[in-house]
Design an enzyme around this catalytic site. Structure first.
Site: not given
Lengths: 95, 402
Positions: B294, B390
């Protein structure tokens, strides 16, 4: 007119708001994290400081310690805000 | 269960206008981050991004199409055109009914929202273009793909912020594997580099002002990109029977939720997602030769992700390569997992591991082989692609060479 006293009072209010505690429970010696202000709370408090004093605060949430804005204690924040108010208004004394 | 393979790929992003140019740029470790060329950039604090440059919508679409296609939809259509052409598939009859499209996006038609809010709030106009709603909606790109290619099976859009593409691809994979569909068009598209989009990200104070340096001690935050990555997923036997070119196999997926914080990632959530993807693909940690991280270049992500990899892979963590291609194409938010899947395909098919660009000095909390600055040749039989969003919503894909 903004005196150092006004800055301190307003910063204490902002930190207290963020920590959801009474302003009288905030002192210059308080450490934001100990009051329950986490990293996101800090980002929000800095936004409130920028709005309250019409200043730009150099703060990077990635590495708070490396930002040119000391957040190690509430007193340090008061000093840093005072410095920024003077710098960004081109004066030597906040009042 | 049925096996699922990738028989088409397409992209447009800051590194390139197709898969070949994007992979060539990744091989060179080219960083596409530069000054933002958008309206009102002078009012931004963050003025850099990985923008698709020299893009002329009128070179690709006619006036009526442009009236309906937000920038993110245009990106999706351009990438899909390449992917579908490579697959050689045409959809009619039963195949059309058993094929669909699942896309990831976070902002959807954000440019359209930004432009039209400006019209009514800033310019004080009381009338907007009649197609604002069909242009800005988050399912517009998926809808136009289904219409363009006659995909009549299940179609929808997934929005899990920075993991949108991986959730979308994972879901499309499960549809084909389970037999709910025979072919799925999937991936993601994002175009958030407009004044309002960047201004919103500025507020979080996690954006870099210079460049993106994942896993580097001198990292300064994330840099936003834009673009699309679109893939054709197809049932393996079907692809083989028709002699299709197989780029890689999607072997497994896992999705987890941190259930803890809206922005701070959790090591456990990431670990469960990686371990789950390995299990789903019937792989062991030692099978993995490359992980596309990521790797956002924020302290919170890079340290947490490194610790999670070390914990899931144990001693093998030191023997696998892990890189963050966001250092080159930026964080393309809802499209990022799709664009990063290209890095995995390049490793599996071409034996080239793309680097982590802009890297300067080791961070002891990210002590992994992060392939600094220079691409590497290696035989990679299996790969993971990580996405940790998120909201604590994680999706990890497991890929295998075919």
């Amino acid at each position: 007119m903004t005196t150092k006293h006004d800055i301190r009072a307003r910063v204490h209010e902002i930190v207290a708001d963020q920590a959801m505690i009474d302003t009288t429970d905030v002192s210059d010696a308080s450490v934001p994290a100990d009051l329950g202000v986490d990293s996101m709370g800090l980002v929000e408090a800095i936004f409130a400081i920028e709005e309250a004093f019409d200043i730009q605060v150099p703060f990077n949430a990635n590495e708070p310690a490396k930002s040119d804005f000391d957040v190690s204690s509430v007193g340090a924040i008061v000093e840093a805000v005072t410095r920024l108010v003077c710098e960004q208004r081109g004066v030597t004394d906040p009042s | 269960m049925r096996r699922v393979v990738i028989t088409g790929a397409g992209t447009i992003n800051a590194l390139g206008i197709d898969v070949a140019s994007t992979m060539a740029a990744m091989r060179e470790g080219h960083c596409a981050i530069g000054d933002l060329d958008i309206r009102d950039a002078d009012r931004l604090t963050i003025r850099i991004g990985a923008q698709v440059r020299d893009y002329d919508e009128s070179a690709h679409f006619n006036r009526q199409q442009i009236a309906l296609f937000d920038r993110y939809t245009q990106f999706a259509l351009l990438a899909a055109g390449q992917a579908l052409a490579q697959s050689g598939l045409a959809f009619s009859g039963e195949l059309a009914a058993r094929s669909g499209v699942i896309l990831g996006t976070s902002g959807g038609g954000l440019n359209t929202q930004d432009e039209n809010y400006r019209v009514v709030y800033e310019e004080g106009k009381n009338r907007v273009h009649p197609f604002v709603v069909p242009k800005l909606m988050n399912n517009a790109a998926a809808a136009h793909l289904s219409m363009e290619y006659n995909l009549k099976g299940p179609s929808f859009t997934v929005a899990t912020a920075c993991a949108s593409s991986n959730h979308a691809i994972g879901q499309a994979f499960q549809f084909v594997r389970s037999g709910m569909a025979d072919v799925m068009v999937t991936g993601g598209a994002e175009a958030m580099l407009c004044f309002g989009g960047v201004k919103a990200w500025e507020g979080l104070r996690v954006m870099s002002r210079d460049t993106c340096r994942p896993f580097c001690a001198t990292r300064s935050g994330m840099v936003q990109g834009e673009g699309a990555g679109i893939f054709v997923l197809e049932e393996y036997e079907r692809a083989r029977a028709r002699g299709a070119e197989i780029l890689a196999e999607v072997a497994g997926v896992a999705m987890t939720s941190d259930a803890s914080d809206i922005v701070m990632p959790s090591r456990q959530g990431a670990e469960r997602a990686m371990a789950g993807a390995l299990r789903d693909a019937s792989m062991t940690p030692s099978d993995i030769g490359y992980i596309n991280a990521h790797g956002t270049g924020t302290a919170a992500n890079d340290k947490t992700e490194s610790a999670a990899v070390a914990h899931v892979f144990g001693p093998h963590a030191d023997r696998l390569a892990i890189s963050s291609t966001k250092s080159m194409h930026g964080h393309c938010i809802g499209a990022t997992g799709a664009i990063e899947l290209l890095a995995c395909i390049m490793a599996l098919r071409d034996g080239v591991i793309p680097p982590t660009a802009n890297w300067r000095e080791p961070d002891p909390e990210c002590a992994l082989d992060i392939v600094p600055n220079t691409a590497r040749e290696a035989v990679v039989r299996a790969s993971l692609s990580n996405a940790f969003a998120f909201g604590g919503m994680n999706a990890v894909l497991a890929l295998r060479a075919v």
